[in-house]
Design a protein around this motif. Structure first.
Motif, PDB file in Angstrom:
ATOM      1  N   GLY A 175       0.798  -1.259  -0.141  1.00  0.00           N
ATOM      2  CA  GLY A 175       0.210  -0.080  -0.114  1.00  0.00           C
ATOM      3  C   GLY A 175       0.703   1.271  -0.024  1.00  0.00           C
ATOM      4  N   ILE A 176       2.142   1.163  -0.146  1.00  0.00           N
ATOM      5  CA  ILE A 176       2.879   2.664  -0.228  1.00  0.00           C
ATOM      6  C   ILE A 176       2.818   3.244  -1.372  1.00  0.00           C
ATOM      7  CG2 ILE A 176       4.908   1.620  -1.674  1.00  0.00           C
ATOM      8  CD1 ILE A 176       6.793   2.711   0.723  1.00  0.00           C
ATOM      9  N   THR A 177       2.568   4.627  -0.932  1.00  0.00           N
ATOM     10  CA  THR A 177       2.351   5.633  -2.008  1.00  0.00           C
ATOM     11  C   THR A 177       3.478   6.665  -2.222  1.00  0.00           C
ATOM     12  OG1 THR A 177       1.203   6.880  -0.320  1.00  0.00           O
ATOM     13  CG2 THR A 177      -0.147   5.463  -1.462  1.00  0.00           C
ATOM     14  N   ASN A 178       4.653   6.626  -1.432  1.00  0.00           N
ATOM     15  CA  ASN A 178       5.523   7.547  -1.644  1.00  0.00           C
ATOM     16  C   ASN A 178       6.445   6.831  -2.628  1.00  0.00           C
ATOM     17  OD1 ASN A 178       8.185   9.093  -1.352  1.00  0.00           O
ATOM     18  ND2 ASN A 178       7.258   9.736   0.657  1.00  0.00           N
ATOM     19  N   PRO A 179       6.797   7.340  -3.688  1.00  0.00           N
ATOM     20  CA  PRO A 179       7.845   6.911  -4.642  1.00  0.00           C
ATOM     21  C   PRO A 179       9.310   6.801  -4.129  1.00  0.00           C
ATOM     22  CG  PRO A 179       6.573   8.356  -5.626  1.00  0.00           C
ATOM     23  CD  PRO A 179       6.083   8.796  -4.280  1.00  0.00           C
ATOM     24  N   ASP A 180       9.716   7.679  -3.261  1.00  0.00           N
ATOM     25  CA  ASP A 180      11.060   7.553  -2.782  1.00  0.00           C
ATOM     26  C   ASP A 180      11.069   6.449  -1.545  1.00  0.00           C
ATOM     27  OD1 ASP A 180      11.935   9.798  -3.968  1.00  0.00           O
ATOM     28  OD2 ASP A 180      11.194  11.019  -2.288  1.00  0.00           O
ATOM     29  N   ASP A 181       9.906   6.288  -0.959  1.00  0.00           N
ATOM     30  CA  ASP A 181      10.285   4.819  -0.145  1.00  0.00           C
ATOM     31  C   ASP A 181      10.255   3.738  -0.955  1.00  0.00           C
ATOM     32  OD1 ASP A 181      10.043   6.584   2.126  1.00  0.00           O
ATOM     33  OD2 ASP A 181       7.682   6.466   2.326  1.00  0.00           O
ATOM     34  N   ALA A 182       9.445   3.546  -1.887  1.00  0.00           N
ATOM     35  CA  ALA A 182       9.355   2.599  -2.821  1.00  0.00           C
ATOM     36  C   ALA A 182      10.596   2.284  -3.507  1.00  0.00           C
ATOM     37  CB  ALA A 182       8.176   2.694  -3.845  1.00  0.00           C
ATOM     38  N   LEU A 183      11.229   3.601  -3.886  1.00  0.00           N
ATOM     39  CA  LEU A 183      12.714   3.341  -4.407  1.00  0.00           C
ATOM     40  C   LEU A 183      13.712   2.716  -3.503  1.00  0.00           C
ATOM     41  CD1 LEU A 183      14.130   3.800  -7.081  1.00  0.00           C
ATOM     42  CD2 LEU A 183      14.598   6.172  -6.333  1.00  0.00           C
ATOM     43  N   ASN A 184      13.663   3.240  -2.121  1.00  0.00           N
ATOM     44  CA  ASN A 184      14.609   2.576  -0.968  1.00  0.00           C
ATOM     45  C   ASN A 184      14.388   0.923  -1.053  1.00  0.00           C
ATOM     46  OD1 ASN A 184      15.688   4.988  -0.640  1.00  0.00           O
ATOM     47  ND2 ASN A 184      14.126   5.353   1.186  1.00  0.00           N
ATOM     48  N   LEU A 185      13.254   0.665  -1.167  1.00  0.00           N
ATOM     49  CA  LEU A 185      12.941  -0.764  -0.971  1.00  0.00           C
ATOM     50  C   LEU A 185      13.417  -1.711  -2.266  1.00  0.00           C
ATOM     51  CD1 LEU A 185       9.225  -0.856   0.369  1.00  0.00           C
ATOM     52  CD2 LEU A 185      11.153  -1.719   1.512  1.00  0.00           C
ATOM     53  N   GLN A 186      13.511  -0.925  -3.557  1.00  0.00           N
ATOM     54  CA  GLN A 186      13.931  -1.672  -4.598  1.00  0.00           C
ATOM     55  C   GLN A 186      15.349  -1.763  -4.571  1.00  0.00           C
ATOM     56  OE1 GLN A 186      15.297   0.500  -8.311  1.00  0.00           O
ATOM     57  NE2 GLN A 186      13.226   0.379  -8.912  1.00  0.00           N
ATOM     58  N   GLU A 187      15.963  -0.890  -3.826  1.00  0.00           N
ATOM     59  CA  GLU A 187      17.339  -0.682  -3.472  1.00  0.00           C
ATOM     60  C   GLU A 187      17.793  -1.960  -2.650  1.00  0.00           C
ATOM     61  OE1 GLU A 187      21.078   2.283  -2.191  1.00  0.00           O
ATOM     62  OE2 GLU A 187      19.401   3.096  -2.821  1.00  0.00           O
ATOM     63  N   GLU A 188      16.905  -2.323  -1.771  1.00  0.00           N
ATOM     64  CA  GLU A 188      17.242  -3.358  -0.816  1.00  0.00           C
ATOM     65  C   GLU A 188      17.114  -4.773  -1.666  1.00  0.00           C
ATOM     66  OE1 GLU A 188      14.947  -3.203   2.729  1.00  0.00           O
ATOM     67  OE2 GLU A 188      15.445  -1.099   3.244  1.00  0.00           O
ATOM     68  N   ALA A 189      16.098  -4.432  -2.528  1.00  0.00           N
ATOM     69  CA  ALA A 189      15.874  -5.618  -3.244  1.00  0.00           C
ATOM     70  C   ALA A 189      16.988  -6.035  -4.294  1.00  0.00           C
ATOM     71  CB  ALA A 189      14.612  -5.726  -4.032  1.00  0.00           C
ATOM     72  N   SER A 190      17.639  -4.916  -4.743  1.00  0.00           N
ATOM     73  CA  SER A 190      18.821  -5.141  -5.424  1.00  0.00           C
ATOM     74  C   SER A 190      20.050  -5.702  -4.678  1.00  0.00           C
ATOM     75  CB  SER A 190      19.099  -3.803  -6.127  1.00  0.00           C
ATOM     76  OG  SER A 190      20.418  -4.043  -6.992  1.00  0.00           O
ATOM     77  N   HIS A 191      20.350  -5.472  -3.741  1.00  0.00           N
ATOM     78  CA  HIS A 191      21.340  -5.891  -2.840  1.00  0.00           C
ATOM     79  C   HIS A 191      20.989  -7.285  -2.422  1.00  0.00           C
ATOM     80  CE1 HIS A 191      22.084  -1.450  -1.327  1.00  0.00           C
ATOM     81  NE2 HIS A 191      22.639  -1.769  -2.496  1.00  0.00           N
ATOM     82  N   THR A 192      19.900  -7.759  -2.219  1.00  0.00           N
ATOM     83  CA  THR A 192      19.261  -9.015  -2.082  1.00  0.00           C
ATOM     84  C   THR A 192      19.531 -10.023  -3.365  1.00  0.00           C
ATOM     85  OG1 THR A 192      17.764  -8.450  -0.247  1.00  0.00           O
ATOM     86  CG2 THR A 192      17.412 -10.743  -1.199  1.00  0.00           C
ATOM     87  N   GLU A 193      19.468  -9.561  -4.367  1.00  0.00           N
ATOM     88  CA  GLU A 193      19.672 -10.183  -5.636  1.00  0.00           C
ATOM     89  C   GLU A 193      21.245 -10.284  -5.622  1.00  0.00           C
ATOM     90  OE1 GLU A 193      19.029  -9.833 -10.384  1.00  0.00           O
ATOM     91  OE2 GLU A 193      18.761  -8.200  -9.234  1.00  0.00           O
ATOM     92  N   MET A 194      21.989  -9.181  -5.419  1.00  0.00           N
ATOM     93  CA  MET A 194      23.430  -9.376  -5.394  1.00  0.00           C
ATOM     94  C   MET A 194      24.483 -10.275  -4.404  1.00  0.00           C
ATOM     95  SD  MET A 194      24.223  -7.454  -7.851  1.00  0.00           S
ATOM     96  CE  MET A 194      26.175  -7.720  -7.761  1.00  0.00           C
ATOM     97  N   ASP A 195      23.608 -10.324  -3.261  1.00  0.00           N
ATOM     98  CA  ASP A 195      23.973 -11.418  -2.237  1.00  0.00           C
ATOM     99  C   ASP A 195      23.899 -12.948  -2.622  1.00  0.00           C
ATOM    100  OD1 ASP A 195      24.849  -9.407  -0.554  1.00  0.00           O
ATOM    101  OD2 ASP A 195      23.045  -9.177   0.627  1.00  0.00           O
ATOM    102  N   ALA A 196      22.688 -13.237  -3.311  1.00  0.00           N
ATOM    103  CA  ALA A 196      22.419 -14.451  -3.835  1.00  0.00           C
ATOM    104  C   ALA A 196      23.634 -14.919  -4.893  1.00  0.00           C
ATOM    105  CB  ALA A 196      21.165 -14.565  -4.604  1.00  0.00           C
TER     106      ALA A 196
END
Length: 412
Positions: free
Chosen positions: A158-179
């Motif tokens: 339900g997030i509506t702030n693009p900056d907050d969503a972008l931060n989550l995208q960055e975290e997911a990118s790091h999760t992918e790299m850790d794999a």
């Protein structure tokens, strides 16, 4: 819980298929955000001047923000799924190599794929056990990280702030790299590493070389020819050292403040990677066609005028210099770690002239699906997605033309 049988019987292509579905959905949502903001909200805002019109435009802009946020979350899910696909795929290859060794030497395995106790050959038994342990650990770590990240993304629907969503995208990118990093048997003896590397398919080796060049280059047991390929066969500068510098220094203070230090960061990485300075006999680095820096006074205001070339900290100057002196521009589909990303202003922006190159970053990884990860300084980020962040750059700065340059210095 990840088991031997679970890895053996897994179908990693299903993770890939799911990731592809999220890619398609994310692109659809991104286009919807563009259409709502640009074609609808902007027109309402411009042509419906009363309070009702302004309220309608505000609602439409808020809807576009929600769509932007949804795009980031969908793209984040895609990254996690891509990481799981690659992790399970390489874990399977590692187990297959362990089974192949066991069959070759007539070594029995228990129900969990571990070698039974035998007297000889001890080295082979040790290698089988190490490969088995590596496969289980990497798949378990990736599974745990993916589960946690997907739960976080599910809670953020339900997030509506693009900056907050972008931060989550960055975290997911790091999760992918850790794999990807977890797929590399760091700490194993060279013989086991060589067996592991030999058990990977050519495409799996290629994927790891593009995703984790630093970890692979630091691993004993990887063929020297592979390390040379990652470093750069011309020997002009070490591309892996450039990436390593970026990953270690992305959020550290710079030796000097040039205002916007994004290009200064790229130059420092090139220098640490072994790129030689281009200097005039009498002018030092202050000539019109020089690149480099000299020991200064410690006073930034003076040093940046006298001891840093104009190609050192200016994005357009550096880009033009590299292309003039042997560099080549490559399409995004051919990018590899150690290339430089330049942002050229394409659309209107009150502070940046159209056609001006105003930002620089370093390609630090390329994923199997072609997604480019980059690292930058001054608004510092590490291993973030070019495709994932570009819609936000377009929204905040205007349309961008991405140019990827591969230096080939011709002055030495």
């Amino acid at each position: 819980m990840v088991t031997y049988a679970g890895i053996r019987d897994a179908r990693p292509e299903q993770w890939k298929d799911a990731a592809d579905d999220f890619v398609a959905l994310a692109r659809y949502v991104n286009q919807a955000a563009i259409d709502v903001r640009g074609d609808t909200a902007a027109k309402v805002d411009a042509h419906w001047a009363d309070s009702t019109g302004k309220a309608a435009a505000a609602r439409l802009y808020a809807l576009a923000d929600k769509l932007d946020s949804a795009y980031d979350l969908l793209d984040a899910v895609k990254m996690v799924l891509e990481g799981m696909h690659s992790s399970i795929q390489t874990a399977q290859a590692t187990l297959i190599q362990a089974l192949s060794l066991a069959n070759e030497y007539g070594i029995q395995l228990d129900d969990e794929g571990r070698p039974l106790i035998v007297q000889n050959p001890v080295q082979i038994v040790s290698e089988i056990a190490a490969l088995h342990s590596q496969a289980i650990k990497q798949a378990t770590d990736a599974d745990n990280a993916a589960r946690a990240e997907l739960a976080k993304l599910r809670a953020a629907v339900g997030i509506t702030n693009p900056d907050d969503a972008l931060n989550l995208q960055e975290e997911a990118s790091h999760t992918e790299m850790d794999a990807f990093k977890g797929a590399i048997p760091t700490g194993q003896d060279p013989a086991t590493v060589a067996v592991w590397w030999g058990g990977l398919s050519p495409s799996e080796r290629h994927d790891l070389m593009l995703a984790e060049p630093v970890a692979l280059t630091n691993l004993d047991g990887i063929p020297d020819s592979v390390k040379t390929q990652m470093r750069g066969p011309d020997g002009k500068y070490d591309r892996v050292k450039m990436v390593d510098y970026a990953l270690r220094n992305w959020n550290k203070s710079d030796p000097i403040d040039l205002g916007n230090n994004c290009t200064n960061f790229v130059s420092e990485a090139l220098l640490h990677a072994g790129m030689k300075r281009k200097m005039g006999t009498w002018s030092g680095v202050s000539g019109a066609d020089d690149w480099g820096k000299e020991t200064g006074t410690g006073w930034d205001w003076l040093d940046k005028k006298l001891y840093y070339s104009h190609t050192w900290g200016g994005a357009e100057n550096q880009q033009d210099f590299m292309l003039k002196h042997g560099g080549e521009e490559v399409p995004p589909g051919q990018a590899r770690p150690g290339d430089i990303i330049y942002y050229e202003q394409q659309g209107p922006n009150s502070g940046i002239h159209q056609g001006e190159t105003h930002h620089a970053a370093i390609v630090t990884a390329v994923m199997p699906d072609g997604e480019i990860k980059y690292t930058q300084h001054s608004d510092s980020h590490v291993d973030v997605s070019l495709e994932g962040r570009l819609p936000h750059e377009t929204e905040s700065e205007g349309q961008q033309n991405i140019r990827i340059v591969r230096p080939h210095p011709d002055w030495y």
